[in-house]
Write an enzyme that holds these catalytic residues in place. Structure first.
Site, PDB file in Angstrom:
ATOM      1  N   HIS A  18       1.046  -1.140  -0.090  1.00 38.66           N
ATOM      2  CA  HIS A  18       0.078   0.043  -0.042  1.00 38.66           C
ATOM      3  C   HIS A  18       0.995   1.318   0.022  1.00 38.66           C
ATOM      4  O   HIS A  18       0.600   2.091  -0.757  1.00 38.66           O
ATOM      5  CB  HIS A  18      -0.967   0.168   1.089  1.00 38.66           C
ATOM      6  CG  HIS A  18      -1.860  -1.068   1.279  1.00 38.66           C
ATOM      7  ND1 HIS A  18      -2.020  -1.775   2.528  1.00 38.66           N
ATOM      8  CD2 HIS A  18      -3.002  -1.363   0.460  1.00 38.66           C
ATOM      9  CE1 HIS A  18      -3.140  -2.636   2.373  1.00 38.66           C
ATOM     10  NE2 HIS A  18      -3.599  -2.398   1.059  1.00 38.66           N
ATOM     11  N   LYS A  42     -17.802  -5.894   9.138  1.00 35.61           N
ATOM     12  CA  LYS A  42     -16.621  -6.591   8.866  1.00 35.61           C
ATOM     13  C   LYS A  42     -15.634  -6.405  10.123  1.00 35.61           C
ATOM     14  O   LYS A  42     -15.219  -5.670  10.561  1.00 35.61           O
ATOM     15  CB  LYS A  42     -15.924  -5.995   7.539  1.00 35.61           C
ATOM     16  CG  LYS A  42     -15.390  -7.150   6.785  1.00 35.61           C
ATOM     17  CD  LYS A  42     -14.638  -6.499   5.578  1.00 35.61           C
ATOM     18  CE  LYS A  42     -13.381  -7.015   5.136  1.00 35.61           C
ATOM     19  NZ  LYS A  42     -12.765  -6.491   3.898  1.00 35.61           N
ATOM     20  N   ARG A  91      -1.905  -6.505  -8.377  1.00 38.50           N
ATOM     21  CA  ARG A  91      -0.748  -7.319  -8.004  1.00 38.50           C
ATOM     22  C   ARG A  91      -0.637  -8.404  -8.981  1.00 38.50           C
ATOM     23  O   ARG A  91       0.510  -8.779  -9.488  1.00 38.50           O
ATOM     24  CB  ARG A  91      -1.038  -7.971  -6.734  1.00 38.50           C
ATOM     25  CG  ARG A  91      -0.756  -7.280  -5.472  1.00 38.50           C
ATOM     26  CD  ARG A  91      -1.578  -7.729  -4.233  1.00 38.50           C
ATOM     27  NE  ARG A  91      -3.025  -7.406  -4.279  1.00 38.50           N
ATOM     28  CZ  ARG A  91      -4.001  -7.454  -3.139  1.00 38.50           C
ATOM     29  NH1 ARG A  91      -3.381  -7.747  -2.103  1.00 38.50           N
ATOM     30  NH2 ARG A  91      -4.930  -7.155  -3.452  1.00 38.50           N
ATOM     31  N   SER A 129      -3.125  -7.680   3.078  1.00 40.36           N
ATOM     32  CA  SER A 129      -3.273  -7.461   4.541  1.00 40.36           C
ATOM     33  C   SER A 129      -3.815  -9.002   5.032  1.00 40.36           C
ATOM     34  O   SER A 129      -3.362  -9.142   6.162  1.00 40.36           O
ATOM     35  CB  SER A 129      -4.286  -6.460   4.731  1.00 40.36           C
ATOM     36  OG  SER A 129      -4.168  -5.120   4.220  1.00 40.36           O
TER      37      SER A 129
HETATM   38  P1  ADP Z   1      -6.076  -5.942   0.604  1.00 41.92           P
HETATM   39  O1  ADP Z   1      -6.557  -6.217  -0.691  1.00 41.92           O
HETATM   40  O2  ADP Z   1      -4.600  -6.030   0.695  1.00 41.92           O
HETATM   41  O3  ADP Z   1      -6.705  -6.634   1.889  1.00 41.92           O
HETATM   42  P2  ADP Z   1      -7.166  -3.473   0.603  1.00 41.92           P
HETATM   43  O4  ADP Z   1      -8.501  -3.680   0.582  1.00 41.92           O
HETATM   44  O5  ADP Z   1      -6.851  -2.545   1.635  1.00 41.92           O
HETATM   45  O6  ADP Z   1      -5.985  -4.704   0.934  1.00 41.92           O
HETATM   46  O7  ADP Z   1      -6.632  -2.897  -0.765  1.00 41.92           O
HETATM   47  C1  ADP Z   1      -6.665  -1.729  -1.124  1.00 41.92           C
HETATM   48  C2  ADP Z   1      -5.994  -1.546  -2.651  1.00 41.92           C
HETATM   49  O8  ADP Z   1      -4.622  -1.777  -2.752  1.00 41.92           O
HETATM   50  C3  ADP Z   1      -6.523  -2.536  -3.582  1.00 41.92           C
HETATM   51  O9  ADP Z   1      -6.595  -1.579  -4.729  1.00 41.92           O
HETATM   52  C4  ADP Z   1      -5.399  -3.399  -3.527  1.00 41.92           C
HETATM   53  O10 ADP Z   1      -5.359  -4.082  -5.026  1.00 41.92           O
HETATM   54  C5  ADP Z   1      -4.076  -2.604  -3.424  1.00 41.92           C
HETATM   55  N1  ADP Z   1      -3.132  -3.498  -2.751  1.00 41.92           N
HETATM   56  C6  ADP Z   1      -3.002  -4.011  -1.733  1.00 41.92           C
HETATM   57  N2  ADP Z   1      -1.986  -4.565  -1.339  1.00 41.92           N
HETATM   58  C7  ADP Z   1      -1.056  -4.381  -2.561  1.00 41.92           C
HETATM   59  C8  ADP Z   1       0.220  -4.687  -3.020  1.00 41.92           C
HETATM   60  N3  ADP Z   1       1.072  -5.252  -2.434  1.00 41.92           N
HETATM   61  N4  ADP Z   1       0.669  -4.101  -4.054  1.00 41.92           N
HETATM   62  C9  ADP Z   1       0.046  -3.322  -4.761  1.00 41.92           C
HETATM   63  N5  ADP Z   1      -1.483  -2.845  -4.542  1.00 41.92           N
HETATM   64  C10 ADP Z   1      -2.168  -3.470  -3.499  1.00 41.92           C
END
Ligand code: ADP
Length: 163
Positions: A18, A42, A91, A129
């Site tokens: 992130h 959630k 990703r 996450s």
């Molecule tokens: P996660 O998908 O990790 O549970 P979030 O819902 O907080 O986390 O994700 C928010 C955004 O960040 C989404 O667009 C997700 O694809 C992106 N994201 C999460 N982890 C990564 C990463 N390692 N590299 C690039 N983008 C990421």
């Protein structure tokens, strides 16, 4: 051009993936609003106040990034924030199908909101996450995957949250 972008997520917790996405987005847009989803339905490892604090500390070095909580429909919130760009991280190919559907749905609701995908840095393509939480709860080290404030918060977690 003065463009505000919104980067939504649950950030439970914020990872180095992130941080990488938001730091690259902060170079492309004048303001980036990190919108931390507050969804009481959630179950989260960190409550909304704690997540906000950890995100704020982790992006404190990026002056044009602000961090806010939001509930409800993202496009409405984006509009209220004056955002015309929605940032999402990609990703792997497996992210694509869902992200494509989501961006089309958001476009149908708010046509002037443009989704911009930021590719994950290769080192973080496997980081999410949920995986971080799973590894942490099973007693594995995750310090190399999360920013320093999250490392500290995880260390302060009651032992009962770990197996
Ligand atoms: P996660 O998908 O990790 O549970 P979030 O819902 O907080 O986390 O994700 C928010 C955004 O960040 C989404 O667009 C997700 O694809 C992106 N994201 C999460 N982890 C990564 C990463 N390692 N590299 C690039 N983008 C990421």
């Amino acid at each position: 051009m003065d463009v505000t972008a919104i980067y939504p997520g649950s950030f439970d917790p914020i990872t180095l993936g992130h941080v990488d996405v938001v730091s690259r987005a902060s170079k492309l847009f004048s303001t980036v609003v990190m919108a931390v989803v507050d969804n009481p339905q959630k179950k989260a490892l960190f409550d909304i106040e704690h997540r906000l604090e950890l995100v704020r500390q982790s992006v404190a070095h990026l002056p044009n990034v602000k961090v806010v909580a939001f509930r409800g429909l993202l496009v409405k919130f984006a509009e209220a924030q004056g955002a015309t760009v929605l940032i999402r991280g990609l990703r792997a190919i497996s992210d694509y199908e869902y992200e494509f559907q989501l961006s089309q749905m958001n476009k149908s609701l708010y046509p002037s909101l443009e989704t911009v995908f930021v590719m994950a840095k290769l080192d973080y393509t496997f980081v999410s996450s949920s995986m971080v939480k799973e590894v942490f709860m099973l007693g594995g080290g995750v310090d190399h995957l999360v920013p320093a404030p999250v490392q500290l918060a995880l260390k302060q977690m009651p032992v009962s949250s770990q197996f």
